[in-house]
Enzyme design. Structure first.
Site, PDB file in Angstrom:
ATOM      1  N   LYS A 121      65.531  30.398   1.521  1.00 23.69           N
ATOM      2  CA  LYS A 121      66.243  31.478   0.827  1.00 23.69           C
ATOM      3  C   LYS A 121      65.350  32.719   0.758  1.00 23.69           C
ATOM      4  O   LYS A 121      64.250  32.678   0.212  1.00 23.69           O
ATOM      5  CB  LYS A 121      66.627  31.019  -0.585  1.00 23.69           C
ATOM      6  CG  LYS A 121      67.213  32.143  -1.468  1.00 23.69           C
ATOM      7  CD  LYS A 121      67.630  31.639  -2.852  1.00 23.69           C
ATOM      8  CE  LYS A 121      68.034  32.787  -3.782  1.00 23.69           C
ATOM      9  NZ  LYS A 121      68.378  32.321  -5.152  1.00 23.69           N
ATOM     10  N   ASP A 171      66.553  39.701  -6.696  1.00 22.36           N
ATOM     11  CA  ASP A 171      67.818  39.202  -7.233  1.00 22.36           C
ATOM     12  C   ASP A 171      68.081  39.834  -8.597  1.00 22.36           C
ATOM     13  O   ASP A 171      67.581  39.365  -9.616  1.00 22.36           O
ATOM     14  CB  ASP A 171      67.763  37.664  -7.350  1.00 22.36           C
ATOM     15  CG  ASP A 171      69.061  37.083  -7.910  1.00 22.36           C
ATOM     16  OD1 ASP A 171      70.051  37.839  -8.029  1.00 22.36           O
ATOM     17  OD2 ASP A 171      69.073  35.875  -8.224  1.00 22.36           O
ATOM     18  N   LYS A 176      71.613  40.392 -14.358  1.00 20.34           N
ATOM     19  CA  LYS A 176      70.714  39.581 -15.189  1.00 20.34           C
ATOM     20  C   LYS A 176      70.201  40.402 -16.367  1.00 20.34           C
ATOM     21  O   LYS A 176      70.136  41.642 -16.273  1.00 20.34           O
ATOM     22  CB  LYS A 176      69.500  39.137 -14.349  1.00 20.34           C
ATOM     23  CG  LYS A 176      69.790  38.041 -13.340  1.00 20.34           C
ATOM     24  CD  LYS A 176      68.525  37.666 -12.593  1.00 20.34           C
ATOM     25  CE  LYS A 176      68.785  36.595 -11.553  1.00 20.34           C
ATOM     26  NZ  LYS A 176      69.220  35.305 -12.108  1.00 20.34           N
ATOM     27  N   ASP A 234      62.286  35.651  -5.539  1.00 18.59           N
ATOM     28  CA  ASP A 234      63.461  34.900  -5.089  1.00 18.59           C
ATOM     29  C   ASP A 234      63.489  34.707  -3.564  1.00 18.59           C
ATOM     30  O   ASP A 234      64.444  34.177  -3.015  1.00 18.59           O
ATOM     31  CB  ASP A 234      64.736  35.602  -5.574  1.00 18.59           C
ATOM     32  CG  ASP A 234      65.875  34.623  -5.859  1.00 18.59           C
ATOM     33  OD1 ASP A 234      65.601  33.421  -5.994  1.00 18.59           O
ATOM     34  OD2 ASP A 234      67.029  35.080  -5.933  1.00 18.59           O
ATOM     35  N   ASP A 284      75.722  36.273  -9.392  1.00 18.78           N
ATOM     36  CA  ASP A 284      74.319  35.869  -9.508  1.00 18.78           C
ATOM     37  C   ASP A 284      74.063  34.511  -8.831  1.00 18.78           C
ATOM     38  O   ASP A 284      72.917  34.112  -8.654  1.00 18.78           O
ATOM     39  CB  ASP A 284      73.924  35.820 -10.991  1.00 18.78           C
ATOM     40  CG  ASP A 284      72.417  35.839 -11.192  1.00 18.78           C
ATOM     41  OD1 ASP A 284      71.692  36.068 -10.199  1.00 18.78           O
ATOM     42  OD2 ASP A 284      71.979  35.635 -12.338  1.00 18.78           O
ATOM     43  N   GLU A 302      74.023  33.786  -5.817  1.00 18.98           N
ATOM     44  CA  GLU A 302      74.036  34.371  -4.470  1.00 18.98           C
ATOM     45  C   GLU A 302      73.248  33.550  -3.461  1.00 18.98           C
ATOM     46  O   GLU A 302      73.503  33.635  -2.261  1.00 18.98           O
ATOM     47  CB  GLU A 302      73.494  35.800  -4.521  1.00 18.98           C
ATOM     48  CG  GLU A 302      71.970  35.947  -4.431  1.00 18.98           C
ATOM     49  CD  GLU A 302      71.219  35.302  -5.584  1.00 18.98           C
ATOM     50  OE1 GLU A 302      71.828  35.100  -6.642  1.00 18.98           O
ATOM     51  OE2 GLU A 302      70.027  34.973  -5.421  1.00 18.98           O
ATOM     52  N   ARG A 325      73.170  30.373  -2.773  1.00 17.14           N
ATOM     53  CA  ARG A 325      74.014  29.438  -2.018  1.00 17.14           C
ATOM     54  C   ARG A 325      74.919  30.191  -1.040  1.00 17.14           C
ATOM     55  O   ARG A 325      75.290  29.648   0.008  1.00 17.14           O
ATOM     56  CB  ARG A 325      74.820  28.566  -2.990  1.00 17.14           C
ATOM     57  CG  ARG A 325      75.728  29.329  -3.902  1.00 17.14           C
ATOM     58  CD  ARG A 325      76.156  28.548  -5.140  1.00 17.14           C
ATOM     59  NE  ARG A 325      75.155  28.592  -6.220  1.00 17.14           N
ATOM     60  CZ  ARG A 325      75.299  27.986  -7.395  1.00 17.14           C
ATOM     61  NH1 ARG A 325      76.367  27.262  -7.649  1.00 17.14           N
ATOM     62  NH2 ARG A 325      74.355  28.081  -8.308  1.00 17.14           N
TER      63      ARG A 325
HETATM   64  N1  BES Z   1      67.368  33.124  -8.236  1.00 18.50           N
HETATM   65  C1  BES Z   1      68.169  32.600  -9.257  1.00 18.50           C
HETATM   66  C2  BES Z   1      67.650  31.290  -9.816  1.00 18.50           C
HETATM   67  C3  BES Z   1      66.504  31.382 -10.787  1.00 18.50           C
HETATM   68  C4  BES Z   1      66.705  31.867 -12.068  1.00 18.50           C
HETATM   69  C5  BES Z   1      65.268  30.930 -10.436  1.00 18.50           C
HETATM   70  C6  BES Z   1      65.655  31.905 -12.948  1.00 18.50           C
HETATM   71  C7  BES Z   1      64.225  30.952 -11.329  1.00 18.50           C
HETATM   72  C8  BES Z   1      64.409  31.454 -12.587  1.00 18.50           C
HETATM   73  C9  BES Z   1      69.586  32.325  -8.746  1.00 18.50           C
HETATM   74  O1  BES Z   1      70.056  33.201  -7.780  1.00 18.50           O
HETATM   75  C10 BES Z   1      70.501  32.439  -9.915  1.00 18.50           C
HETATM   76  O2  BES Z   1      70.611  33.508 -10.432  1.00 18.50           O
HETATM   77  N2  BES Z   1      71.128  31.332 -10.301  1.00 18.50           N
HETATM   78  C11 BES Z   1      71.975  31.317 -11.411  1.00 18.50           C
HETATM   79  C12 BES Z   1      73.193  30.491 -11.056  1.00 18.50           C
HETATM   80  C13 BES Z   1      74.290  30.556 -12.079  1.00 18.50           C
HETATM   81  C14 BES Z   1      74.901  31.930 -12.089  1.00 18.50           C
HETATM   82  C15 BES Z   1      75.304  29.510 -11.738  1.00 18.50           C
HETATM   83  C16 BES Z   1      71.223  30.719 -12.588  1.00 18.50           C
HETATM   84  O3  BES Z   1      70.475  29.767 -12.395  1.00 18.50           O
HETATM   85  O4  BES Z   1      71.364  31.228 -13.692  1.00 18.50           O
HETATM   86 ZN    ZN Z   2      68.613  34.132  -6.623  1.00 17.59          ZN
HETATM   87 MN    MN Z   3      70.956  34.929  -8.661  1.00 19.37          MN
END
Ligand code: BES
Ligand code: ZN
Ligand code: MN
Length: 504
Positions: A277, A282, A289, A300, A359, A361, A363
């Site tokens: 990835k 992000d 966020k 990210d 968010d 994104e 996947r």
């Molecule tokens: N890059 C983030 C995941 C992440 C968040 C990694 C905090 C480390 C610390 C990912 O793109 C994301 O934002 N995931 C969301 C998914 C949710 C919206 C289903 C998450 O984990 O909040």
């Molecule tokens: Zn992300």
């Molecule tokens: Mn995200």
């Protein structure tokens, strides 16, 4: 860093600025410590009586001992002998390297890898010694106005010393692997640490190209937006569309010597594909966020960085076999052209996705890379992604989350993680979780709600990885550290490299 092996049963005669010797907590000296103790009329036993307890990771420096050639003998504590593990060894090597860095030494010799450890053969110990030294000498200053040259570690050369000439071959192999691992981790860490305005998708593409220039065994293609459009990667492109930064799809192709065909195998095994990835920042997109720690979302792209670091190490070692690296990379930003909640996009596989949260994104960019991977007829595909905050909640910062559609692949990755001390913990992928991804308007939704967030993210990816054996590593908790210690860790390059070494 430069690493080499020397064979000598007389550490007291070794001419080196500093030499490490191990001391267990119960007063037991390693073979090298004992040799130096005798050559110096008991200088080590005397200091053990007086003050050195041998606590794991502690150090004490003895200077200019009579009868000893090296001006600095660094005693390194190994804890209780009965509790000696590869981790204690790695910690001891790190402590020694940290001392050498602090003392501004350019080279040093370690005898610690020669000490027997019941759960790690010599090749593993030599490998981890080099990696530990790489860890201790890593320094980031790429984005400071006036980098302080005095803050840069001077340590450039580490020699591992063994008493027995029969150990030379295994030590040399382990050290070559460890040196390559250190370089690969350093690359992954620096790419992770670089700010998002420097480490853009374009920059990652250039770094991949530079690797291809450096190593003949590695050929690199970097696809631009037009070429990604031609592939119909509608899901990936929908994320990229929100930013003025141009996306890239990076394809690295490593070709080593053919792996000796397994007996009875009709076809040569297909390549192993690593998918990383590469979200270089992000923001969350329209599902923005919160501001606190949003800066950490420059990390990210650590999955992408681990693919580049691992392939760098593989090329440096010259492993046999064929390995592909795939990196979809773009920014996730809010804008007039960004994805909106409720939008439906069509992935390269033809499956449609309702984007309920912009968010989620990672996947969306990975699913198209997983479809692209089919063309290689791979023997295994492993994706590496800072995918979910939920994985950090589940496993903390200790273990990487592992999901796999194939038990043998899962076991091999778990074992490689243990062996390299870069561990993962397996989480489930049951079909029952798939229900959470149901959408009223598309083949699936891109989120499955709060419960089991790391699992439903993996279940989403599984829908695009049915054509081959597949594993997913969620490194959201392990790829970087926050707070005052903020910075990329280089994980899971050790696990991935160990897995590839074990397969080769
Ligand atoms: N890059 C983030 C995941 C992440 C968040 C990694 C905090 C480390 C610390 C990912 O793109 C994301 O934002 N995931 C969301 C998914 C949710 C919206 C289903 C998450 O984990 O909040
Ligand atoms: Zn992300
Ligand atoms: Mn995200």
């Amino acid at each position: 860093m430069d690493f080499s092996v020397s064979i000598s049963a007389s550490p007291h005669q070794t001419k080196t600025p500093a030499i490490s010797v191990g001391v267990f907590a119960d007063g037991v000296l390693s073979v090298a410590a004992d040799a130096i103790d005798r050559a110096s009329s008991g200088a080590i036993r005397a200091v053990i009586k007086a003050e050195f307890t041998g606590r794991a990771g502690s150090t004490l420096v003895l200077r200019n001992l009579d009868g000893v050639a090296a001006p600095r003998i660094v005693l390194v504590g190994l804890g209780k002998q009965a509790e000696y593990t590869p981790r204690v060894h790695a910690r001891a090597e790190q402590a020694f390297a940290a001392y050498c860095v602090q003392a501004r030494l350019i080279e040093a010799t370690s005898t610690l890898a020669a000490i027997d450890c019941p759960t790690a053969p010599l090749r593993d110990r030599a490998r981890s010694a080099a990696a530990a030294c790489g860890e201790a000498t890593y320094h980031y200053d790429a984005s400071f106005g006036k980098p302080d040259p005095n803050a840069r570690p001077k340590l450039k050369k580490l020699t591992l010393q063994f008493a027995n000439a029969a150990d030379k071959a295994a030590a040399t192999i382990g050290l070559t692997e460890g040196g390559a691992l250190a370089h690969g981790m350093s690359l992954a860490r620096t790419l992770g640490n670089l700010p998002g305005n420097i480490c853009t998708p374009t920059y990652l593409g250039e770094q991949a190209k530079a690797l291809g220039k450096e190593f003949k065994s590695l050929s690199v293609k970097v696809l631009d937006r037009k070429q990604i459009e031609a592939l119909k990667m509608g899901s990936f492109l929908s994320v990229a569309r929100g930013s003025v930064e141009q996306p890239r799809f990076i394809v690295l192709h490593y070709k080593g010597k053919p792996v000796a065909a397994k007996r009875g195998a009709k076809d040569p095994a297909g390549p192993i594909v690593l998918v990383g990835k590469g979200i270089t920042f992000d923001s969350g997109g329209i599902s923005l966020k919160p501001a606190a720690t949003m800066d950490e979302m420059k990390f990210d792209m650590c999955g992408a960085a681990s693919v580049l670091g691992t392939l760098r190490a593989v090329a440096e070692i010259g492993l046999p076999g064929e390995i592909i690296g795939l990196i979809p990379t773009c920014e996730n930003m809010p804008s007039g052209s960004a994805n909106k909640p409720g939008d439906v996009v069509t992935s390269m596989s033809g499956q449609t996705i309702e984007i309920l949260n912009t968010d989620a994104e990672g996947r969306l960019i990975l699913c198209d890379a997983l479809t692209y991977a089919e063309r290689f007829k791979p023997s295994a595909v492993i994706d590496i992604a800072t995918l979910t905050g939920a994985c950090v909640v589940a496993l903390g910062k200790v273990n990487t989350g592992l999901f796999a559609s194939d038990d043998a692949l899962a076991e091999a990755l778990l074992a490689a993680g243990k062996q390299s001390m870069d561990t993962a913990w397996r989480l489930p992928l049951d079909d029952a979780y798939q229900e959470q991804l149901k959408s009223n308007f598309a083949d699936m939704a891109n989120i499955g709600g709060q419960p089991g967030g790391a699992v439903t993210a993996a279940c989403f990816l599984a829908r695009f990885a049915k054509a081959y054996h597949w594993a997913h590593l969620d490194i959201a908790g392990t790829a970087w550290r926050g707070n005052s210690d903020k910075g990329s860790t280089g994980r899971p390059v050790p696990m991935l490299l160990q897995y590839l070494i074990n397969q080769a």
